[in-house]
Structure formats: C-alpha cells, structure tokens
Enzyme design. Sequence first.
Site, short mmCIF file in Angstrom:
data_model
loop_
_atom_site.label_atom_id
_atom_site.label_comp_id
_atom_site.label_asym_id
_atom_site.label_seq_id
_atom_site.Cartn_x
_atom_site.Cartn_y
_atom_site.Cartn_z
N CYS A 234 -2.68 0.66 -4.00
CA CYS A 234 -3.92 0.39 -4.72
C CYS A 234 -4.61 1.72 -5.03
O CYS A 234 -4.60 2.63 -4.21
CB CYS A 234 -4.85 -0.47 -3.88
SG CYS A 234 -4.17 -2.10 -3.48
N ALA A 235 -5.20 1.81 -6.20
CA ALA A 235 -5.92 3.02 -6.58
C ALA A 235 -7.18 3.20 -5.72
O ALA A 235 -7.55 4.31 -5.37
CB ALA A 235 -6.30 2.97 -8.06
#
Length: 136
Positions: free
Chosen positions: A50-51
């Site tokens: 996930c960013a």
Amino acid sequence: MANAAFEELVEDFEFLEDWEDRYRHVIEQGKAMQPLEEALRVPATKVDGCASQVWLHAQFEGGRLHFDGASDAMIVSGLIAVLRILYNGLTSAEVLAVDARAEMGRLGLNDHLSAQRSNGLRAMIERIRETSAQAQ
C-alpha cells in the site's frame, strides 16, 4: 454473494450521481469506523503493498471473520470500511468465495482509483483472503 449490508452500500452508490459524491461517501465510511487500537498497529498487522500505511487486524470469532483496520490516508480508511462491510461476519469459506474485484466494481471503485490505491486495495483483499485460508 454479497451480504445485505453490502447490498445496501451498493444501493447508496447507485443513488449518488457522480464519482466525487461516491468518493466522499467512501471517506465518510472510513471516518465512521472505530479507531484501531494503537497496540494493534504493529508490523504483524501492517499491510505491505500500500502507498499509505495500512493495518488490518483480522480474526475469526465463532467461525466468522471480524476485522478492523486503519490507515493514515482518508480514502484508504474508507476502503477498509467498505471491505469490512463486504467481509465481516462471513465464514472463511464465504470469504474465499467472494469475488472482491467484481463486488468493488459494482461500486465503480475499479475505474476510479489510482494505480497505487488499486494495488493497495488488492493487498488488503489478499491479506483478508490469506487470513481466511489459514482459518480453514
């Protein structure tokens, strides 16, 4: 395969006219969640891929999935809330039978998330599926 709560969310999304309204609705879903306890924001619950920072704490109680989560990004918190609506209360077999991509597509999310957010969503779904597979 979706449960009644998710069907209600789909109906809410159908009522909303444009994507900006839907985006706001996702964010509001995230804001309405109970915060994840700080003690559960540990490396074991952190979701890679996930960013933003994402933590999912999933467990089976009485044979049914219950998970909570948190993120440092508002839209991702909303996506966690949507996944909770989709998955919470299902058995491990039911979780594994859900076509999450198709269900999220019913909300129009597949077409309106950035590539990074889509990757993060896939990572969260995979974590939920892994937890369910281990519970079987």
